[in-house]
Design a protein around this motif. Structure first.
Motif, PDB file in Angstrom:
ATOM      1  N   THR A  55     -17.221  35.976 -14.030  1.00  0.00           N
ATOM      2  CA  THR A  55     -16.149  36.154 -14.997  1.00  0.00           C
ATOM      3  C   THR A  55     -14.974  35.250 -14.674  1.00  0.00           C
ATOM      4  O   THR A  55     -14.603  35.080 -13.506  1.00  0.00           O
ATOM      5  CB  THR A  55     -15.670  37.606 -14.968  1.00  0.00           C
ATOM      6  OG1 THR A  55     -16.764  38.469 -15.225  1.00  0.00           O
ATOM      7  CG2 THR A  55     -14.577  37.849 -15.994  1.00  0.00           C
ATOM      8  N   GLN A  56     -14.392  34.660 -15.706  1.00  0.00           N
ATOM      9  CA  GLN A  56     -13.145  33.932 -15.526  1.00  0.00           C
ATOM     10  C   GLN A  56     -11.989  34.876 -15.837  1.00  0.00           C
ATOM     11  O   GLN A  56     -12.005  35.560 -16.857  1.00  0.00           O
ATOM     12  CB  GLN A  56     -13.077  32.714 -16.447  1.00  0.00           C
ATOM     13  CG  GLN A  56     -14.000  31.596 -16.007  1.00  0.00           C
ATOM     14  CD  GLN A  56     -13.698  30.273 -16.703  1.00  0.00           C
ATOM     15  OE1 GLN A  56     -12.637  30.084 -17.288  1.00  0.00           O
ATOM     16  NE2 GLN A  56     -14.633  29.352 -16.621  1.00  0.00           N
ATOM     17  N   TYR A  57     -11.004  34.891 -14.946  1.00  0.00           N
ATOM     18  CA  TYR A  57      -9.814  35.706 -15.141  1.00  0.00           C
ATOM     19  C   TYR A  57      -8.674  34.780 -15.533  1.00  0.00           C
ATOM     20  O   TYR A  57      -8.405  33.794 -14.846  1.00  0.00           O
ATOM     21  CB  TYR A  57      -9.464  36.453 -13.857  1.00  0.00           C
ATOM     22  CG  TYR A  57     -10.497  37.474 -13.469  1.00  0.00           C
ATOM     23  CD1 TYR A  57     -11.604  37.118 -12.703  1.00  0.00           C
ATOM     24  CD2 TYR A  57     -10.379  38.797 -13.874  1.00  0.00           C
ATOM     25  CE1 TYR A  57     -12.569  38.045 -12.352  1.00  0.00           C
ATOM     26  CE2 TYR A  57     -11.323  39.736 -13.527  1.00  0.00           C
ATOM     27  CZ  TYR A  57     -12.425  39.355 -12.774  1.00  0.00           C
ATOM     28  OH  TYR A  57     -13.376  40.282 -12.437  1.00  0.00           O
ATOM     29  N   PHE A  58      -8.017  35.129 -16.623  1.00  0.00           N
ATOM     30  CA  PHE A  58      -6.988  34.259 -17.175  1.00  0.00           C
ATOM     31  C   PHE A  58      -5.595  34.756 -16.818  1.00  0.00           C
ATOM     32  O   PHE A  58      -5.344  35.953 -16.705  1.00  0.00           O
ATOM     33  CB  PHE A  58      -7.110  34.202 -18.701  1.00  0.00           C
ATOM     34  CG  PHE A  58      -8.244  33.345 -19.172  1.00  0.00           C
ATOM     35  CD1 PHE A  58      -9.538  33.837 -19.230  1.00  0.00           C
ATOM     36  CD2 PHE A  58      -8.018  32.029 -19.564  1.00  0.00           C
ATOM     37  CE1 PHE A  58     -10.585  33.048 -19.656  1.00  0.00           C
ATOM     38  CE2 PHE A  58      -9.061  31.236 -20.003  1.00  0.00           C
ATOM     39  CZ  PHE A  58     -10.343  31.740 -20.046  1.00  0.00           C
ATOM     40  N   GLY A  59      -4.684  33.806 -16.681  1.00  0.00           N
ATOM     41  CA  GLY A  59      -3.274  34.121 -16.563  1.00  0.00           C
ATOM     42  C   GLY A  59      -2.689  34.398 -17.937  1.00  0.00           C
ATOM     43  O   GLY A  59      -3.362  34.214 -18.953  1.00  0.00           O
ATOM     44  N   PRO A  60      -1.419  34.816 -17.997  1.00  0.00           N
ATOM     45  CA  PRO A  60      -0.812  35.226 -19.265  1.00  0.00           C
ATOM     46  C   PRO A  60      -0.434  34.080 -20.184  1.00  0.00           C
ATOM     47  O   PRO A  60      -0.085  34.305 -21.341  1.00  0.00           O
ATOM     48  CB  PRO A  60       0.451  35.975 -18.824  1.00  0.00           C
ATOM     49  CG  PRO A  60       0.786  35.380 -17.505  1.00  0.00           C
ATOM     50  CD  PRO A  60      -0.526  35.050 -16.863  1.00  0.00           C
ATOM     51  N   GLY A  61      -0.514  32.853 -19.705  1.00  0.00           N
ATOM     52  CA  GLY A  61      -0.240  31.709 -20.564  1.00  0.00           C
ATOM     53  C   GLY A  61       1.174  31.168 -20.434  1.00  0.00           C
ATOM     54  O   GLY A  61       2.102  31.889 -20.064  1.00  0.00           O
ATOM     55  N   THR A  62       1.296  29.886 -20.744  1.00  0.00           N
ATOM     56  CA  THR A  62       2.597  29.214 -20.816  1.00  0.00           C
ATOM     57  C   THR A  62       2.696  28.574 -22.191  1.00  0.00           C
ATOM     58  O   THR A  62       1.830  27.787 -22.567  1.00  0.00           O
ATOM     59  CB  THR A  62       2.732  28.116 -19.742  1.00  0.00           C
ATOM     60  OG1 THR A  62       2.713  28.704 -18.449  1.00  0.00           O
ATOM     61  CG2 THR A  62       4.032  27.338 -19.940  1.00  0.00           C
ATOM     62  N   ARG A  63       3.740  28.935 -22.906  1.00  0.00           N
ATOM     63  CA  ARG A  63       3.950  28.354 -24.241  1.00  0.00           C
ATOM     64  C   ARG A  63       4.878  27.161 -24.106  1.00  0.00           C
ATOM     65  O   ARG A  63       6.042  27.319 -23.754  1.00  0.00           O
ATOM     66  CB  ARG A  63       4.542  29.393 -25.190  1.00  0.00           C
ATOM     67  CG  ARG A  63       3.613  30.541 -25.404  1.00  0.00           C
ATOM     68  CD  ARG A  63       4.102  31.561 -26.411  1.00  0.00           C
ATOM     69  NE  ARG A  63       3.109  32.619 -26.504  1.00  0.00           N
ATOM     70  CZ  ARG A  63       2.013  32.548 -27.249  1.00  0.00           C
ATOM     71  NH1 ARG A  63       1.801  31.494 -27.999  1.00  0.00           N
ATOM     72  NH2 ARG A  63       1.144  33.524 -27.268  1.00  0.00           N
ATOM     73  N   LEU A  64       4.354  25.985 -24.383  1.00  0.00           N
ATOM     74  CA  LEU A  64       5.098  24.744 -24.228  1.00  0.00           C
ATOM     75  C   LEU A  64       5.331  24.105 -25.582  1.00  0.00           C
ATOM     76  O   LEU A  64       4.391  23.946 -26.373  1.00  0.00           O
ATOM     77  CB  LEU A  64       4.338  23.773 -23.333  1.00  0.00           C
ATOM     78  CG  LEU A  64       4.959  22.385 -23.178  1.00  0.00           C
ATOM     79  CD1 LEU A  64       6.296  22.472 -22.430  1.00  0.00           C
ATOM     80  CD2 LEU A  64       4.014  21.446 -22.440  1.00  0.00           C
ATOM     81  N   THR A  65       6.583  23.762 -25.840  1.00  0.00           N
ATOM     82  CA  THR A  65       6.943  23.025 -27.045  1.00  0.00           C
ATOM     83  C   THR A  65       7.554  21.709 -26.629  1.00  0.00           C
ATOM     84  O   THR A  65       8.462  21.673 -25.792  1.00  0.00           O
ATOM     85  CB  THR A  65       7.956  23.808 -27.906  1.00  0.00           C
ATOM     86  OG1 THR A  65       7.374  25.070 -28.269  1.00  0.00           O
ATOM     87  CG2 THR A  65       8.308  23.036 -29.163  1.00  0.00           C
ATOM     88  N   VAL A  66       7.030  20.622 -27.196  1.00  0.00           N
ATOM     89  CA  VAL A  66       7.570  19.292 -26.917  1.00  0.00           C
ATOM     90  C   VAL A  66       8.188  18.756 -28.201  1.00  0.00           C
ATOM     91  O   VAL A  66       7.505  18.607 -29.219  1.00  0.00           O
ATOM     92  CB  VAL A  66       6.482  18.324 -26.413  1.00  0.00           C
ATOM     93  CG1 VAL A  66       7.107  16.963 -26.069  1.00  0.00           C
ATOM     94  CG2 VAL A  66       5.775  18.909 -25.198  1.00  0.00           C
ATOM     95  N   LEU A  67       9.480  18.518 -28.147  1.00  0.00           N
ATOM     96  CA  LEU A  67      10.205  18.065 -29.344  1.00  0.00           C
ATOM     97  C   LEU A  67      10.253  16.550 -29.444  1.00  0.00           C
ATOM     98  O   LEU A  67      10.177  15.848 -28.418  1.00  0.00           O
ATOM     99  CB  LEU A  67      11.630  18.618 -29.301  1.00  0.00           C
ATOM    100  CG  LEU A  67      11.741  20.155 -29.231  1.00  0.00           C
ATOM    101  CD1 LEU A  67      13.189  20.568 -29.089  1.00  0.00           C
ATOM    102  CD2 LEU A  67      11.110  20.783 -30.463  1.00  0.00           C
TER     103      LEU A  67
END
Lengths: 114, 108
Positions: free
Chosen positions: A102-114
């Motif tokens: 099983t792969q266990y995932f982190g909660p994520g990073t939301r990145l916006t590049v302007l």
């Protein structure tokens, strides 16, 4: 156990800026992965590592670099951010090969590049 | 053709309904298949692996049809908490290939 953690959770960059995303796992997993997830598309593998000191390219590696200096940490770097790198980035880890564990995932990073 | 294709939905069903999703894959050599669940703005989590003989876990049943190259997920007696996006995943060329997901919305 915290599992897989990611920092930061959110970030806004200007085109051309650089940043590093940190992934940490406390499960003593050998394998670690970086994915990006874009609307209407499945997760795509950027880079992965099969152990401390090793890294390998995934499906969409261009514009990213990674390092695995310690077993518990996997860093994803953007040297010169571009708007096309706006995405949600997920880190994952697994004890064995991805096809048998099983792969266990982190909660994520939301990145916006302007 | 995408390696993994899923109907994006949404599937809107009432509580207690039975709902099924299919997912097709293009790599006939794939050996390992999985269903992951992803809640809104959260990380994916493994729901179940899919074995050749099919497998069941409570209200969830997964099946593999190699001849037609698709896997299915059946959810019986849907609960409000089943509302999520379901990702079809298979192992292709030594890496996991994720579908874009099928969104399920269960309403009272």
């Amino acid at each position: 156990n915290a599992g897989v953690t990611q920092t930061p959770k959110f970030r806004v960059l200007k085109t051309g800026q650089s940043m590093t995303l940190l992934c940490a796992q406390d499960m003593n997993h050998e394998y670690m992965y970086w994915y990006r997830q874009d609307p209407g598309m499945g997760l795509r593998l950027i880079h992965y590592s099969v152990g401390e000191g090793t890294t390998a390219k995934g499906e969409v590696p261009d514009g990213y670099n990674v390092s695995r200096l310690k077993k518990q940490n996997f860093l994803l770097g953007l040297e010169s951010a571009a708007p096309s790198q706006t995405s949600v980035y997920f880190c994952a880890s697994s004890y064995e090969r991805e096809d048998s564990d099983t792969q266990y995932f982190g909660p994520g990073t939301r990145l916006t590049v302007l | 053709r995408k390696e993994v294709e899923q109907d994006p939905g949404p599937f809107n069903v009432p509580e207690g309904a039975t709902v099924a999703f299919n997912c097709t894959y293009s790599n006939s050599a794939s050996q390992s298949f999985f269903w992951y669940r992803q809640d809104c703005r959260k990380e994916p989590k493994l729901l179940m692996s899919v074995y050749s003989s099919g497998n069941e876990d409570g209200r969830f049943t997964a099946q593999l049809n190699r001849a037609s190259q698709y896997i299915s997920l059946l959810i019986r007696d849907s609960k409000l908490s089943d509302s999520a996006t379901y990702l079809c995943v298979h192992l292709g060329y030594n890496k996991l290939i994720f579908g874009a997901g099928t969104r399920l919305a269960v309403h009272p």
